[in-house]
Scaffold this active site. Structure first.
Site, PDB file in Angstrom:
ATOM      1  N   SER A 660       0.842  -1.192   0.000  1.00 50.92           N
ATOM      2  CA  SER A 660       0.000   0.000   0.000  1.00 50.92           C
ATOM      3  C   SER A 660       0.878   1.243   0.000  1.00 50.92           C
ATOM      4  CB  SER A 660      -0.906  -0.007   1.227  1.00 50.92           C
ATOM      5  OG  SER A 660      -1.516   1.245   1.418  1.00 50.92           O
ATOM      6  N   SER A 661       0.293   2.364  -0.392  1.00 51.05           N
ATOM      7  CA  SER A 661       1.014   3.638  -0.442  1.00 51.05           C
ATOM      8  C   SER A 661       1.387   4.147   0.947  1.00 51.05           C
ATOM      9  CB  SER A 661       0.155   4.677  -1.159  1.00 51.05           C
ATOM     10  OG  SER A 661      -1.074   4.844  -0.468  1.00 51.05           O
ATOM     11  N   CYS A 662       0.720   3.642   1.982  1.00 49.83           N
ATOM     12  CA  CYS A 662       0.940   4.181   3.324  1.00 49.83           C
ATOM     13  C   CYS A 662       2.212   3.667   3.979  1.00 49.83           C
ATOM     14  CB  CYS A 662      -0.259   3.878   4.215  1.00 49.83           C
ATOM     15  SG  CYS A 662      -0.411   2.128   4.590  1.00 49.83           S
ATOM     16  N   TYR A 689      -1.431  -0.336   9.944  1.00 45.43           N
ATOM     17  CA  TYR A 689      -1.522  -1.000   8.637  1.00 45.43           C
ATOM     18  C   TYR A 689      -0.176  -0.966   7.927  1.00 45.43           C
ATOM     19  CZ  TYR A 689      -3.296  -2.027   3.923  1.00 45.43           C
ATOM     20  OH  TYR A 689      -3.520  -2.582   2.695  1.00 45.43           O
ATOM     21  N   LYS A 693       2.285  -4.060   6.475  1.00 44.00           N
ATOM     22  CA  LYS A 693       2.658  -4.155   5.067  1.00 44.00           C
ATOM     23  C   LYS A 693       4.174  -4.124   4.888  1.00 44.00           C
ATOM     24  CE  LYS A 693      -1.183  -4.796   2.950  1.00 44.00           C
ATOM     25  NZ  LYS A 693      -1.400  -6.017   2.144  1.00 44.00           N
ATOM     26  N   HIS A 732     -12.246   4.537   1.845  1.00 43.51           N
ATOM     27  CA  HIS A 732     -11.211   5.454   1.394  1.00 43.51           C
ATOM     28  C   HIS A 732     -11.834   6.748   0.876  1.00 43.51           C
ATOM     29  CE1 HIS A 732      -8.811   1.630   1.182  1.00 43.51           C
ATOM     30  NE2 HIS A 732      -7.956   2.445   1.772  1.00 43.51           N
ATOM     31  N   ARG A 740     -21.000  10.510   0.253  1.00 38.81           N
ATOM     32  CA  ARG A 740     -21.467  11.698   0.984  1.00 38.81           C
ATOM     33  C   ARG A 740     -22.231  12.648   0.067  1.00 38.81           C
ATOM     34  NH1 ARG A 740     -16.749  13.568   5.267  1.00 38.81           N
ATOM     35  NH2 ARG A 740     -16.468  11.538   6.266  1.00 38.81           N
TER      36      ARG A 740
END
Length: 901
Positions: A660-662, A689, A693, A732, A740
């Site tokens: 993941s990008s995080c 998270y 990863k 996300h 929303r």
């Protein structure tokens, strides 16, 4: 020894010749067991010729077609019982003893048939032979497979199929050779006892299957046999493979249940396996209902129906069908991997349908243009010898040859002595009358009439065989060997085989009766109808199973088995793999397989033995979810550890781990290179998270360094696309904004509040582009470092929110809550390790794909305008939103979301 029977290729045949040249003992094993295939083929073919002479010797058989059908089909019924009994016998007593027992049944059955004083004793003999056929048809290939080196197993097992076809051809030659010998059919059927006698003697001096011995804990005996088959330096490795396979087999039996009923129930209860059974049984039933065994069992009779009355001529012409069957089998070996299983079956079925329709037309024309029956010609043989139905008919002048034959089983047609197409006689069936007809150099017809269409009918029959053999003749067995998961393969293959045998029994038991009731033309048109139904069923129920074997070359050409569980990435990667022709994908939902359960993951890999794993499974969520449920996200460590470790332990060739990008530091340099990993503190809102990863990446690297195992990692940027999550709090940013604004418009809200300031930048990647990169990486990348996968273009959260607001048509105010948790700052990717991938982006945000070539980043020019076209959203609460050119319509439905441009 392990790994199953695979379809041989040219390389394997070359290796086979080299191996048996150095170790002729292997060929002795294969040929000795392969005699079972010869027996199978011989029995299939010999009855077609012998039945012509059986009905000449026994008037009851000639007069009652059901009796002739029973003589033919009893062996099929016995084979069904033998195959079911043979499975138990193989496991209980071993392969060798099963073959010996089948040989004894063959020998006894052959002697009984050769000495039979009446048709019912022939039927008893056929039952014995059928039981032997059923046992040997499943045992011989199994014995050859288990006693063959793995590298040439496919080529050696193919000798069984070659001998089967050879047995059919040999039976027709034997039939032809004994056509004018006193005792005709007795020799034809009795000589069938010679090959099993030879096999019985040979098998007495050959060993048991090493696999069965190992399963019985007779390990030393198994080793002795392996030492005769394998080079000394390979024996130990093969023993380990054998041990692993047996352990897996025991696990499989335990998970599926011990009893046969438990295994069948388990197979039908699994949705994926059930769909495989639909396909597997469909092709097996279709194979029989195209009418093939009417040709194999009744070929000479069909030739006689076409107008060739002589038994010897019918046998000679029937050799054509058997020879073409062998040619068609060779064609299948050449083209099945080139054109694919499904396509070959569809083409084959189309050819069969066309041939059957034209055959029906030919038989109809032969019936219409059959020679007339002359009262004068009939009376020439005496009134008492004239067929009673003809004598008592009110309109005898309207009769022709076909009318005579259909009137009664007591009627036959004696052709004109000068020209068989001129008017002939309709006579009663008895030995004296038949002899009188022959003495006048006339031809005696009981099954067909003189026809100028006869030669065309035989040619069409040959074309029918050529259409059948390469496709529906051989492919169903290949499909059934590929379509089921390993744990269900034996059970499901058995059910499909039983469906084939039962269909075979139905066809062989009813063919002659159908020709009497419907006529030859009607019968073949009926088979054309069955074939059409079969074609439709194959088209809708049978997937393509081509490309399931992996060639270990630089370029990945096929993925045999892949595993993925994260819904969005899974669905997209699966679509991508299926679009390029790969269908043998192993998928498990969380309810079917909990990846945090170590024992469950171990069992899964032990049973399924996947070759390639795509690990996309993870607990995912947005800022709120990460902040509220940190323990749920750190649990990803369990998933990764279980899957990666057991993938390595069970021999997976390659694993791709999706991160993941995080994973990168909060203040990483922009654009973010792979080398930025672990150079600073993580973003606090999703560090749980991220830690999991990062551990997954490092685990792949560790296994590569220590075990030289091909595990790679890819880090995609923010993803969007079909099957995203629209949870009001845990989704996300992209799907959260969609929901929303959509709900705000539906409820008439005056404003939508979004966390943060809107200033952070985001890079988005469509999941279809991710799927392309997954395939590309599997094919081309085997490096130590992880690889960034992104689109190469950023958009701010504010721009994204305004874009979604505009497309949805929300006219209220957009409010930014700067006091709520801030988003991670911009994360534009730069890939240092992804080589030569030129993307074809599917971006819907006006973004373009990043092109990576030897570490240099460039931008492709394929830019797409934002949200032009149609957008469709399906939200968790049941709402569906679609928009085209700014016009918004609302409906209620269920599901996930997708869009099209």
């Amino acid at each position: 020894m392990e790994g199953g029977v695979v379809k041989p290729n040219k390389t394997e045949f070359s290796e086979c010749f080299r191996t048996i040249w150095h170790t002729p003992y292997i060929m002795l094993l294969a040929l000795s067991a392969g005699i079972g295939g010869l027996l199978f083929g011989y029995d299939t073919g010999v009855i077609s010729g012998a039945s012509l002479y059986i009905r000449d010797d026994f008037r009851d058989v000639e007069r009652h077609t059901w009796l002739q059908e029973t003589i033919v089909s009893t062996a099929v019924a016995g084979a069904i019982v033998g195959a079911a009994f043979g499975g138990w016998m193989n496991d209980k007593f071993g392969r060798k003893k099963s073959i010996l027992f089948a040989d004894l049944l063959f020998i006894v059955g052959s002697v009984v048939m050769a000495l039979a004083p009446n048709p019912w004793v022939i039927i008893v003999g056929r039952l014995f032979v059928g039981l032997g056929v059923g046992i040997v048809s499943m045992t011989s290939p199994l014995y050859i497979s288990e006693a063959s080196p793995a590298r040439i197993r496919g080529a050696l097992v193919s000798t069984n199929g070659l001998l089967l076809t050879g047995g059919q051809f040999l039976s027709y030659l034997i039939n032809l050779a004994f056509a004018k010998t006193p005792g005709t059919w007795r020799w034809m059927l009795g000589i069938a006892g010679v090959p099993p006698l030879v096999q019985f003697i040979l098998m007495c001096f050959l060993p048991e299957s090493p696999r069965w011995l190992y399963r019985q804990d007779r390990i030393k005996e198994a080793r002795v046999i392996l030492e005769k088959i394998y080079p000394a330096n390979e024996v130990e490795e093969e023993m380990k493979a054998l041990q692993s396979s047996i352990e897996t087999e025991k696990i499989t039996e335990g998970s599926a249940g011990e009893g046969a009923f438990s295994k069948v129930k388990s197979a039908w209860g699994n949705k994926v396996v059930r769909r495989g059974l639909y396909a597997g049984i469909t092709v097996q039933v279709a194979q029989q209902f195209v009418g093939i065994n009417t040709v194999m069992y009744y070929s000479p009779t069909i030739v006689q129906l076409a107008g060739f009355a002589s038994n010897r001529t019918a046998l000679a012409l029937s050799l054509i069908t058997t020879g073409l069957n062998a040619v068609g089998t060779v064609l299948s070996m050449l083209f099945v991997d080139r054109f694919g299983r499904r396509r070959l079956m569809i083409i084959s079925m189309m050819g069969i349908i066309a041939c059957l329709i034209v055959l029906g037309f030919m038989f109809f024309q032969a019936s219409v243009h059959a020679p007339p029956v002359s009262i004068l010609e009939s009376n020439h043989f005496g009134v008492n010898n004239t067929c009673l139905d003809f004598r008592t008919s009110p309109e005898p002048a309207s009769w022709n040859c076909m009318t005579c034959l259909r009137a009664s089983s007591h009627c036959a047609f004696c052709a004109n002595g000068e020209n068989i197409y001129n008017p002939g006689a309709c006579l009663t069936v008895d030995t004296v009358t038949r002899s009188t007809c022959g003495a006048q150099h006339r031809t005696w017809y009981t099954y067909g009439c003189p026809s100028k269409f006869g030669i065309f009918t035989v040619l069409l029959l040959g074309l029918y065989i050529l259409s059948y053999a390469p496709g529906i003749g051989t492919v169903p067995w290949i499909v059934n060997s590929e379509i089921y998961p390993l744990r269900y393969r034996g059970t499901c293959g058995g059910m499909a085989a039983v469906a084939n045998w039962v269909s075979n029994l139905i066809i062989s038991e009813t063919f002659l009766t159908l020709t009497e009731v419907l006529g030859s033309a009607g019968t073949f048109l009926l088979f054309a109808g069955f074939s059409t139904v079969g074609l439709v069923a194959i088209f809708f129920l049978v997937p393509e199973t081509k490309g399931l074997q992996f060639e270990e070359e630089k370029r990945l050409r096929a993925i045999e088995k892949s595993y993925s569980t994260q819904r969005r990435e899974e669905a997209t990667v699966v679509r991508r793999l299926q679009n390029v022709g790969y269908t043998n994908l192993i998928l498990r939902s969380h309810t079917e397989l909990d990846l945090t359960n170590q024992a469950g993951v171990k069992t899964f890999f032990s049973i399924e033995k996947p070759q390639y794993v795509i690990l996309a499974a993870a607990k995912v969520g947005g800022i709120h979810a990460n902040s509220t449920y940190p323990a749920d996200f750190i649990v990803n460590l369990q998933i990764q550890t279980n899957v990666i470790d057991y993938a390595y332990r069970d021999g997976v060739k390659k694993l791709l781990f999706l991160g993941s990008s995080c994973i990168y530091p909060k203040h990483a340099p922009q654009p973010i290179p792979e080398s930025a990993l672990l150079t600073g503190p993580l973003e606090p809102t999703n560090e749980w998270y991220a830690v999991a990863k990062i551990a997954g990446i490092k685990m792949c690297q560790a296994y590569r360094i220590q075990y030289k195992w091909d595990a790679i990692s890819a880090m995609p940027t923010n993803l969007y696309g079909p099957n995203d999550k629209f949870h009001p709090e845990n989704s996300h940013v992209f799907p959260a904004l969609m929901r929303r604004f959509h709900e705000a418009k539906v409820t008439g809200a005056k404003e939508v509040v979004v966390w943060g300031t809107g200033s952070p930048l985001r890079e988005f990647l469509h999941v279809d582009d991710l799927a392309d990169s997954v395939v590309f990486l599997l094919e081309n990348y085997s490096g130590l470092e992880h690889v960034n996968v992104g689109s190469g273009k950023e958009v701010s959260i504010k721009e994204l929110a305004e874009l979604v607001k505009e497309v949805v048509g929300f006219e209220g105010e957009l409010v930014w809550d700067s006091q709520s948790p801030m988003e991670l700052q911009g994360s534009l990717w730069i890939a240092q390790h992804l080589l030569n991938w030129v993307g074809n982006p599917r971006s819907h945000l006006g973004m373009v794909s990043l092109v990576h070539t030897n570490g240099i980043s460039t931008m492709s020019s394929n830019k797409i305008s934002p949200f032009k076209g149609e957008i469709q959203l399906e939200l968790e609460n049941g709402s569906v939103m679609s928009d085209r050119a700014g016009s918004l319509e609302l409906e209620w439905s269920v599901g996930t979301f997708s869009w099209r441009c």
